[in-house]
Design a protein around this motif. Sequence first.
Motif, mmCIF file in Angstrom:
data_model
loop_
_atom_site.group_PDB
_atom_site.id
_atom_site.type_symbol
_atom_site.label_atom_id
_atom_site.label_comp_id
_atom_site.label_asym_id
_atom_site.label_seq_id
_atom_site.Cartn_x
_atom_site.Cartn_y
_atom_site.Cartn_z
ATOM 1 N N SER A 36 0.831 -1.208 0.000
ATOM 2 C CA SER A 36 0.000 0.000 0.000
ATOM 3 C C SER A 36 0.866 1.259 0.000
ATOM 4 O O SER A 36 0.508 2.254 -0.624
ATOM 5 C CB SER A 36 -0.977 -0.002 1.176
ATOM 6 O OG SER A 36 -0.326 -0.174 2.404
ATOM 7 N N ALA A 57 3.443 -6.388 -5.050
ATOM 8 C CA ALA A 57 2.191 -7.117 -5.264
ATOM 9 C C ALA A 57 2.488 -8.588 -5.533
ATOM 10 O O ALA A 57 1.801 -9.476 -4.998
ATOM 11 C CB ALA A 57 1.413 -6.510 -6.421
ATOM 12 N N THR A 61 1.248 -11.832 -3.179
ATOM 13 C CA THR A 61 0.475 -12.961 -3.700
ATOM 14 C C THR A 61 1.247 -14.271 -3.616
ATOM 15 O O THR A 61 0.648 -15.329 -3.460
ATOM 16 C CB THR A 61 0.039 -12.719 -5.161
ATOM 17 O OG1 THR A 61 1.194 -12.487 -5.966
ATOM 18 C CG2 THR A 61 -0.894 -11.541 -5.251
ATOM 19 N N LEU A 73 -2.807 -5.792 1.814
ATOM 20 C CA LEU A 73 -3.502 -6.160 0.575
ATOM 21 C C LEU A 73 -4.920 -5.598 0.559
ATOM 22 O O LEU A 73 -5.366 -5.035 -0.449
ATOM 23 C CB LEU A 73 -3.538 -7.678 0.417
ATOM 24 C CG LEU A 73 -4.301 -8.218 -0.788
ATOM 25 C CD1 LEU A 73 -3.711 -7.697 -2.088
ATOM 26 C CD2 LEU A 73 -4.305 -9.732 -0.759
ATOM 27 N N GLN A 74 -5.637 -5.699 1.662
ATOM 28 C CA GLN A 74 -7.028 -5.238 1.719
ATOM 29 C C GLN A 74 -7.149 -3.729 1.509
ATOM 30 O O GLN A 74 -8.033 -3.270 0.785
ATOM 31 C CB GLN A 74 -7.679 -5.657 3.033
ATOM 32 C CG GLN A 74 -7.963 -7.140 3.127
ATOM 33 C CD GLN A 74 -8.947 -7.592 2.065
ATOM 34 O OE1 GLN A 74 -9.941 -6.942 1.794
ATOM 35 N NE2 GLN A 74 -8.659 -8.728 1.448
ATOM 36 N N SER A 76 -5.031 -1.835 -0.057
ATOM 37 C CA SER A 76 -4.645 -1.589 -1.449
ATOM 38 C C SER A 76 -5.803 -1.887 -2.395
ATOM 39 O O SER A 76 -6.094 -1.102 -3.311
ATOM 40 C CB SER A 76 -3.427 -2.432 -1.829
ATOM 41 O OG SER A 76 -2.311 -2.090 -1.038
ATOM 42 N N LEU A 77 -6.460 -3.003 -2.187
ATOM 43 C CA LEU A 77 -7.615 -3.360 -3.009
ATOM 44 C C LEU A 77 -8.753 -2.354 -2.847
ATOM 45 O O LEU A 77 -9.373 -1.937 -3.830
ATOM 46 C CB LEU A 77 -8.121 -4.756 -2.653
ATOM 47 C CG LEU A 77 -7.224 -5.918 -3.088
ATOM 48 C CD1 LEU A 77 -7.756 -7.221 -2.482
ATOM 49 C CD2 LEU A 77 -7.156 -6.014 -4.585
ATOM 50 N N CYS A 80 -7.998 0.765 -4.787
ATOM 51 C CA CYS A 80 -8.142 0.525 -6.236
ATOM 52 C C CYS A 80 -9.614 0.465 -6.643
ATOM 53 O O CYS A 80 -9.989 0.972 -7.696
ATOM 54 C CB CYS A 80 -7.438 -0.767 -6.631
ATOM 55 S SG CYS A 80 -5.633 -0.615 -6.619
ATOM 56 N N TYR A 81 -10.447 -0.127 -5.811
ATOM 57 C CA TYR A 81 -11.884 -0.199 -6.126
ATOM 58 C C TYR A 81 -12.528 1.171 -6.143
ATOM 59 O O TYR A 81 -13.511 1.389 -6.816
ATOM 60 C CB TYR A 81 -12.616 -1.103 -5.113
ATOM 61 C CG TYR A 81 -12.331 -2.565 -5.269
ATOM 62 C CD1 TYR A 81 -12.207 -3.168 -6.517
ATOM 63 C CD2 TYR A 81 -12.181 -3.356 -4.154
ATOM 64 C CE1 TYR A 81 -11.933 -4.516 -6.647
ATOM 65 C CE2 TYR A 81 -11.914 -4.726 -4.267
ATOM 66 C CZ TYR A 81 -11.800 -5.290 -5.521
ATOM 67 O OH TYR A 81 -11.529 -6.609 -5.641
#
Length: 83
Positions: A36, A57, A61, A73-74, A76-77, A80-81
Motif C-alpha cells: 500500500s 504485489a 500474492t 492487501l485489503q 490496497s484493493l 483501487c476499487y
Amino acid sequence: MRVLRTGDITPAGASNAYAMGMLTIMRLPEPRGPLSEALFCDLATRTTLSATTIERADHVTAGGACALTDEDLQISLAVCYEL
C-alpha cells in the motif's frame, strides 16, 4: 416510473460530483505495509504503476498470506476499487 435506455444505468447528472455526493478529490488512507505504501506513492504522484509496486504485489500474492486478513492487501484493493 422512468425506464432507462439500454446501457444507460446512471441517473442524469451522475458525472456531476455534487449531484451524487462524490468527493472531488480522494484522500488516501495511511498505508498498512510495503504494498500500500508503494501503491499510494504511485497514485499520489499520478504515475503508472512502478516496478516496486508490481514487485511488492507479486511478493504479497506469492507469500501465501491469507488475503482476507492481510491489511496491506485489503487497503490496497479497497483504494483501487474506489478509483
